[in-house]
Design a protein around this motif. Structure first.
Motif, mmCIF file in Angstrom:
data_model
loop_
_atom_site.group_PDB
_atom_site.id
_atom_site.type_symbol
_atom_site.label_atom_id
_atom_site.label_comp_id
_atom_site.label_asym_id
_atom_site.label_seq_id
_atom_site.Cartn_x
_atom_site.Cartn_y
_atom_site.Cartn_z
ATOM 1 N N LEU A 107 0.845 -1.192 0.000
ATOM 2 C CA LEU A 107 0.000 0.000 0.000
ATOM 3 C C LEU A 107 0.886 1.250 0.000
ATOM 4 O O LEU A 107 1.938 1.283 0.632
ATOM 5 N N LEU A 108 0.377 2.264 -0.707
ATOM 6 C CA LEU A 108 1.122 3.523 -0.710
ATOM 7 C C LEU A 108 0.943 4.206 0.642
ATOM 8 O O LEU A 108 -0.078 4.040 1.308
ATOM 9 N N PRO A 109 1.954 4.948 1.087
ATOM 10 C CA PRO A 109 1.826 5.637 2.384
ATOM 11 C C PRO A 109 0.716 6.686 2.358
ATOM 12 O O PRO A 109 0.541 7.389 1.371
ATOM 13 N N GLY A 110 -0.043 6.754 3.481
ATOM 14 C CA GLY A 110 -1.137 7.721 3.565
ATOM 15 C C GLY A 110 -0.625 9.147 3.541
ATOM 16 O O GLY A 110 -1.084 9.970 2.738
ATOM 17 N N SER A 111 0.299 9.442 4.422
ATOM 18 C CA SER A 111 0.882 10.782 4.418
ATOM 19 C C SER A 111 2.395 10.658 4.396
ATOM 20 O O SER A 111 3.045 10.627 5.439
ATOM 21 N N PRO A 112 2.954 10.518 3.197
ATOM 22 C CA PRO A 112 4.394 10.279 3.101
ATOM 23 C C PRO A 112 5.222 11.445 3.639
ATOM 24 O O PRO A 112 4.912 12.606 3.375
ATOM 25 N N ASP A 113 6.216 11.121 4.466
ATOM 26 C CA ASP A 113 7.172 12.151 4.895
ATOM 27 C C ASP A 113 8.528 11.497 5.176
ATOM 28 O O ASP A 113 8.654 10.275 5.154
ATOM 29 N N PHE A 114 9.499 12.323 5.445
ATOM 30 C CA PHE A 114 10.858 11.828 5.644
ATOM 31 C C PHE A 114 11.218 11.731 7.128
ATOM 32 O O PHE A 114 12.379 11.697 7.482
ATOM 33 N N GLU A 115 10.184 11.685 7.987
ATOM 34 C CA GLU A 115 10.403 11.619 9.421
ATOM 35 C C GLU A 115 11.258 10.392 9.802
ATOM 36 O O GLU A 115 12.168 10.492 10.611
#
Lengths: 287, 289
Positions: A49-57
């Motif tokens: 599944l694609l990430p819901g809220s992609p970030d570089f955290e």
């Protein structure tokens, strides 16, 4: 090329190539997707599944905060360890290997073949047969698990293939080069420094790629010879994923750390293109 | 006094000679020597004959590890050669986007076995990985529980290993294909010989030396396979996916059994020597035909 291939054959060909390309591409894509997720999403949702809220955290945590053993300062320190080990090992190996290659290729030395043979045979012996005595030797010299120890073993195990690459290149150079230098009264190192070295850029790039990827990607030697203070990135990433599973598993951080470890050789591969291909195939060319 | 340049050339080799003789050959002899002592944590110089070898042969874990060398090695080399050859031939058909495909097939070679192992462990994890994905497609009873099965965990090593190295085989075989004289294709067109028969009967025998080279490179990876095993399976479940390289490191540095580890290392060395004799026979056979 010769006979005009049928449409079906052509279709099958591209289907085969695309399916295999997917097999090769997907694992790294999944690692990247997981690293973009937050920790709950990475734990519970399917990896496809694609990430819901992609970030570089996750990358920030892996770099600065992730725990390796009891120490929670991320893998950035280990990254710089790897950089220092790689830079030192590669520059020393390249210098030594090119001098060796030059001496073996262009000076018609007695027993030159024997030296090369001894070097190359050693390259085929598994590390496991040599590591324990090497540990004892370094311990005798008071250098066990120091920067010196890890750099020396990397140079030792890198020398055969690198020497062979330089030698094979120098064998193809015209012998007149040396004769001209000799007439002008130049010595071995002067000819090396002012005639041979400036011609060696291409072969040095190829050898450098082999050395950098080899040293950066090493795990066993780093584990045994580098010790805790010079632990390279591969070793810490391998143990990072082991410790994270003890508490709440943070797969996104693990995958981010994995990706950060993979990044330098991957960038080198993408930037260097044909040189990389020559590097990996040059080990295959008979000496 | 001024030295002759040729003497300087010999002297320039001295550091390397010292490094190799001590680093390789003294170390190898030392290891072989230790295998005849009852050393535990620290090396002792007491002769124990073949005691350590006898103990090794009675150790179940060693048998598993040594057998795995051949199971993993055979499958890994076999699949790498088949996939690598298939891809090399496919790319040789003047396909569009060849460098794009080659870039994708070859990039895993740039990665470490640590990264390879971590990526595949993640893909194969049963809760959110491939198994869950296929079940989501409607195959509810699908199980791909490779990592926790003692009989099948070894196949995860094969899959991940092939993923890592098939591109290397491809690029070497492709270079071999490119070096073959293009006139044979014109000759085959005149004689109306199908392409696949040309590959099987003409091109493949010509490629034989390159194939042997691939065998050597892949074989070295197999003997050295330590990183991938440590990260992907940890040698488990139990010691079902142990390999000699891991057996040796574990017994040297964790189980404090230097004598036994040295005996295992010596056997690994003998195995490499035997494989080399085999390879040189294969080389000669290729040269004879």
């Amino acid at each position: 090329m010769s006979t005009r291939p049928s449409m079906i054959g052509r279709f099958g060909l591209y289907a085969f190539l695309l399916v295999t390309a997917a097999f090769f591409a997907i694992p790294l894509l999944i690692v990247f997707l997981t690293a973009l997720k937050d920790s709950d999403e990475a734990r519970a949702a399917s990896i496809f599944l694609l990430p819901g809220s992609p970030d570089f955290e996750a990358f920030r945590v892996a770099w600065l905060e992730a725990c390796i053993g009891r120490e929670c300062s991320g893998i950035s320190g280990r990254f710089w360890n790897s950089v220092i080990i790689t830079v030192l090992s590669t520059s020393i190996s390249l210098l030594l290997a090119s001098i060796n290659g030059f001496a073996l290729a262009m000076w018609d030395l007695r027993r030159g073949g024997l030296v090369l043979g001894l070097l190359l045979i050693g390259a085929f012996v598994p590390y496991q047969v040599m590591i324990y005595p090497l540990v004892r030797i370094f311990a005798l010299g008071g250098m066990h698990q120091t920067l010196t120890a890890i750099v020396v073993v990397h140079v030792l195990f890198g020398l055969p293939i690198l020497t062979l690459i330089f030698r094979n290149f120098y064998v193809g150079l015209p012998p007149e080069l040396i004769k001209a230098g000799r007439v002008d009264g130049a010595g071995f190192f002067q000819i090396y420094r002012f005639i041979v070295m400036p011609m060696s850029l291409n072969v040095a790039i190829v050898a450098g790629i082999i050395s950098v990827t080899g040293v950066w990607n090493d795990y066993l030697l780093g584990l045994i010879f580098a010790g805790p203070s010079w632990q390279p990135m591969t070793v810490s990433v391998a143990s990072l994923s082991a410790t994270a599973s003890s508490g709440v598993p943070e797969h996104n951080v693990n995958m981010a750390a994995t990706l950060l470890t993979a990044l330098p050789p991957l960038l080198l591969y993408l930037v260097s293109g044909r040189y990389f291909v020559r590097g990996v195939t040059s080990g295959a060319v008979k000496g | 006094m001024k030295l002759r340049p040729r003497t300087v050339a010999s002297l320039a080799l001295v550091p390397t000679i010292l490094l190799t003789v001590i680093g390789y050959y003294v170390s190898i002899l030392w290891t072989v020597g230790l295998s005849f002592t009852p050393s535990r944590i620290l090396p002792v110089a007491r002769w124990a004959g073949f005691d350590m070898y006898e103990r090794l042969f009675q150790t179940e874990r060693w048998h598993v590890a040594y057998t795995n060398l051949y199971i993993f090695g055979g499958l890994y080399i076999g699949f790498c050669l088949v996939i690598g050859l298939g891809l090399a031939i496919a790319l040789d058909q003047s396909v569009r986007g060849r460098s794009f495909f080659q870039t994708i097939f070859l990039y895993p070679v740039a990665l470490s076995f640590i990264v390879t192992g971590l990526a595949w462990r993640w893909l194969l994890n049963p809760t959110t990985g491939l198994q869950d994905f296929v079940r989501g497609l409607g195959f509810e009873s699908f199980t791909l529980d490779l990592l926790s099965s003692p009989d099948r965990a070894i196949f995860t090593l094969v899959i991940a290993g092939v993923w890592h190295s098939a591109g290397l085989t491809m690029v070497i075989l492709f270079a071999g294909l490119q070096s073959i004289d293009q006139e044979i294709w014109q000759a085959s067109r005149v004689d109306c010989i199908p392409r696949w028969r040309m590959y099987w009967h003409v091109v493949l025998p010509m490629l034989w030396p390159v194939v042997v080279t691939c065998l050597v490179l892949l074989g070295m990876q197999v003997v050295r396979s330590y990183d991938l095993v440590v990260v992907l399976t940890g040698g488990g479940p139990g010691y079902s996916t142990d390999v000699p390289a891991k057996f040796i490191v574990d017994h040297y540095f964790e189980r404090q059994n230097v004598g036994l580890a040295s005996a295992a290392a010596t056997l690994l060395l003998l195995t490499v020597v035997a494989l080399f004799v085999l390879v040189s026979i294969l080389r000669r056979k290729g040269a004879a035909t």
